[in-house]
Structure formats: C-alpha cells, structure tokens
Design an enzyme around this catalytic site. Structure first.
Site, mmCIF file in Angstrom:
data_model
loop_
_atom_site.group_PDB
_atom_site.id
_atom_site.type_symbol
_atom_site.label_atom_id
_atom_site.label_comp_id
_atom_site.label_asym_id
_atom_site.label_seq_id
_atom_site.Cartn_x
_atom_site.Cartn_y
_atom_site.Cartn_z
ATOM 1 N N HIS A 36 1.222 -0.794 0.133
ATOM 2 C CA HIS A 36 -0.162 0.022 0.108
ATOM 3 C C HIS A 36 0.402 1.233 0.069
ATOM 4 C CE1 HIS A 36 -2.495 2.651 2.236
ATOM 5 N NE2 HIS A 36 -3.148 2.546 1.576
ATOM 6 N N ARG A 37 0.733 2.127 -0.847
ATOM 7 C CA ARG A 37 2.038 3.560 -1.234
ATOM 8 C C ARG A 37 3.120 2.283 -1.421
ATOM 9 N NH1 ARG A 37 -1.365 7.346 2.715
ATOM 10 N NH2 ARG A 37 -3.647 6.891 2.300
ATOM 11 N N GLU A 63 1.473 -0.638 -4.806
ATOM 12 C CA GLU A 63 0.246 0.291 -5.534
ATOM 13 C C GLU A 63 1.055 1.429 -5.722
ATOM 14 O OE1 GLU A 63 -1.791 1.918 -2.565
ATOM 15 O OE2 GLU A 63 -3.461 2.036 -3.774
ATOM 16 N N ASP A 65 -0.856 5.326 -6.382
ATOM 17 C CA ASP A 65 -2.285 6.186 -6.167
ATOM 18 C C ASP A 65 -1.961 7.471 -7.114
ATOM 19 O OD1 ASP A 65 -4.116 5.630 -4.401
ATOM 20 O OD2 ASP A 65 -2.247 5.904 -2.137
ATOM 21 N N HIS A 78 -0.892 10.383 -3.237
ATOM 22 C CA HIS A 78 -2.137 9.667 -2.674
ATOM 23 C C HIS A 78 -2.991 11.102 -2.213
ATOM 24 C CE1 HIS A 78 -5.357 9.461 0.590
ATOM 25 N NE2 HIS A 78 -4.701 8.171 -0.316
ATOM 26 N N GLU A 152 -4.314 3.484 -8.843
ATOM 27 C CA GLU A 152 -5.730 3.476 -8.474
ATOM 28 C C GLU A 152 -5.928 5.440 -9.184
ATOM 29 O OE1 GLU A 152 -6.488 3.637 -4.222
ATOM 30 O OE2 GLU A 152 -8.258 5.576 -4.594
ATOM 31 N N GLN A 193 -7.718 0.265 -10.051
ATOM 32 C CA GLN A 193 -8.943 0.453 -9.081
ATOM 33 C C GLN A 193 -9.279 2.057 -8.977
ATOM 34 O OE1 GLN A 193 -6.973 0.548 -5.044
ATOM 35 N NE2 GLN A 193 -4.955 0.699 -5.802
HETATM 36 O O1 G3P Z 1 -6.771 1.953 -2.395
HETATM 37 C C1 G3P Z 1 -6.847 0.925 -1.911
HETATM 38 C C2 G3P Z 1 -7.106 2.001 -0.766
HETATM 39 O O2 G3P Z 1 -5.065 2.034 -0.580
HETATM 40 C C3 G3P Z 1 -7.564 2.868 -0.499
HETATM 41 O O3 G3P Z 1 -7.267 3.992 0.740
HETATM 42 O O4 G3P Z 1 -7.081 6.624 0.586
HETATM 43 O O5 G3P Z 1 -5.019 4.425 1.270
HETATM 44 O O6 G3P Z 1 -6.408 5.239 -1.413
HETATM 45 P P1 G3P Z 1 -6.049 4.948 0.100
HETATM 46 CA CA CA Z 2 -5.435 3.889 -2.883
#
Ligand code: G3P
Ligand code: CA
Length: 304
Positions: A36-37, A63, A65, A78, A152, A193
């Site tokens: 995540h990130r 991931e 963003d 993000h 994303e 996503q």
């Molecule tokens: O994209 C999955 C998760 O990362 C969603 O929350 O705000 O961290 O993008 P966020």
């Molecule tokens: Ca995300």
C-alpha cells in the site's frame, strides 16, 4: 458390476473429481499481498525507496495512487495536495491557495519540473532526505518484471474539470510499457482500481480497456442486486476491512458472481482485536477467504 461399484464408491470417498474452491479469484492466482503506497510503514509512501523495499519484502503487487500535474503527467501521490508528504511549503511559499484558514498546494497547480524540486522523503525520516515524487512512468520502470502494479485513479473529476483525462493518460503510460493488455507481461500483472465508478466505466466502455478492474468502496455493496450492478463495470470489489468483518458473507456473495475481494488497509498498530498485523491478515486470508490485501507491511503478509 460389484467391482465397478466399488471403484465409484472409493473414488467418491477419496474426493476425486470434487471441485476444490479456487485459492483466489481472478485476477489473482493466489492470496495476494499489495504494498500500500509501497512499503509505506518503513519508507516514505510513494517514493522509489518505498517501491524498492516493497519488492524486497516480497509484495506480489505494488500500489501507485495517481494524481496529475499541471502539464498532464501522472505522478504517484495519495493526496490531491503536496504539503503532507513534501517540503512544498519551503520551496514554493508564495504558491499556496487558501481553503478557509488553511494553506494548501494542489498538485494540479504545479508542473512536473516544479514537483521534481521537492523533497518527498524527509517528512518520514532524515534517512530518506532528497527522495523525489516519482512519475507513474518511473514507478513502472522500477517495478516492472518484479511485481504486479495496481494503479488507482484518484479524484478523476477534479482533473476532468481542468481538461485532463486521467484515464487516457494512464492507458498511454501502460501502452508505452507494453502493459495495456491482460496477460501481456506475466511477470507484471496490472489491475486498475478506483473509488470512482465513472472512471472505471470510462476506461472500460469508452477507452476499451480490457485490464481487470476493482471497485473501491467506503460502504460495501449490501445486496446481491447492488453487487450485480458493480459486476457490470468491475471484476472485483475492494471494501474496507471493517465492512468485511461486519458482514463476512460479502466475500461468498462476491465470489458467487465470480468477483474477487481485495481488502484495505492492514498496518501495524491498527489491528483491532488482533495482536499483530500478521494475525489480522492471516484471519482475512485463511478464515474470511478474501483474495488480496492492501498492507503497509508486506513483510508481515502470512505466506505459510
Ligand atoms: O486503494 C486502496 C486503499 O489504498 C484505499 O485507501 O485512501 O489509501 O487510497 P487510500
Ligand atoms: Ca489507494
């Protein structure tokens, strides 16, 4: 005859021919960890250092963003603004916008060249001083052939109002890296996503994108009918972990429609009733049968 009957009985007793449930629903081939990130527990989110560390920590996917610069380049961030994760306040003190009392520096007001002047690492630790905001192009150069990528589209409406199409830009970058078709590079699977149903519909229906897509939700679809509506534009759902704990049957309901379930977000120190993030992730994968997890701690993903 009696012999044939005995064979049938013994085959049935052994369970031969019985369909095993899949270990994970497509687009995943197995229970899957998503950094995540990047490996954002240990390194500053959305820097090449975080992506490199994610790969060292054996993340299956990484991931990014996505936000867009004034000159239409996709960058990995993000937030829609720069102040939380960079030193923009020091470098461009006169470029702030006021939102109420608060000063803010929107990404879309800065060119890529300007954003490249910022330090995106020091806020996390001096050890990462000088880390830059990567473009999506650079992120893919870093990760390609070493892990999957799950971009994303963030706030696509904001950019649309500025005449910028995040979806077109995303497909252009993926095409440049020959990642714009499903299965084209088995070492680098790509899943798209978004929290925006519209963004996924544009990608699929207007731009003809065939890559798998998952729909992020802050409130998971409750009824079979609402899940079926999501099925029309996405291959999977991505609910938050609280929604899955509150209604574990969501997973079987999605699987019954052939949809995968990707859950967010697992991190040390925010593990609810579980002692460790590893225990929490193990419960979601082994007991609740979800297919993939976003985690800040890919090194803690249970692989046994
Ligand atoms: O994209 C999955 C998760 O990362 C969603 O929350 O705000 O961290 O993008 P966020
Ligand atoms: Ca995300």
């Amino acid at each position: 005859m009696r012999f044939a009957l005995a064979i049938v009985v013994s085959i049935a007793a052994a369970g031969v021919g019985r369909a095993e449930p899949p270990k994970a629903y497509p687009p995943y081939a197995k229970p899957t960890s998503i950094a995540h990130r990047g490996a954002s527990w240990d390194a500053p989110e959305h820097t090449l250092a975080a992506y490199e560390l994610a790969i060292k920590q054996h993340a299956d996917f990484v991931e990014p963003d996505l936000q867009m610069t004034k000159d239409g380049v996709l960058v990995c961030l993000h937030d829609t603004t720069l102040e939380r994760t960079t030193n923009v306040e020091e470098v461009f003190p006169d470029r702030a916008q006021l939102v109420g009392e608060k000063k803010t520096w929107p990404v879309v007001e800065f060119t890529l060249a300007e954003i490249k002047q910022l330090d995106a690492g020091s806020w996390k630790s001096p050890q990462f001083a000088g880390a830059k905001v990567p473009s999506l192009d650079e992120m893919i150069d870093c990760v390609k052939s070493r892990a999957g990528i799950i971009p994303e589209t963030k706030s696509p409406d904001l950019y649309g109002r500025r005449g910028l199409s995040m979806e077109r830009a995303l497909l252009e970058v993926l095409a440049k890296h020959r990642l714009d078709q499903p299965g084209i590079d088995p070492a680098t699977p790509v899943v798209i996503q978004s929290f925006s149903a519209e963004s996924l519909k544009v990608l699929r229906n207007e731009l003809g994108c065939k890559l798998p897509m998952v729909f992020l939700t802050t409130q998971a679809p409750v009824t079979a009918e609402s899940l079926k509506r999501v099925r029309q534009f996405a291959d999977g759902i991505a609910p938050n972990k609280a929604d899955v704990l509150a209604r574990p049957k969501l997973v079987a309901d999605a699987h019954a429609l052939g949809m995968s379930v990707t859950v967010w977000t697992f991190r040390s120190g925010q593990t609810g009733n579980f002692d460790t993030v590893r225990d929490e992730m193990r419960h979601f994968v082994s007991e609740l049968k979800v297919d993939a997890l976003f985690t800040d701690n890919p090194d803690q993903f249970p692989r046994d």
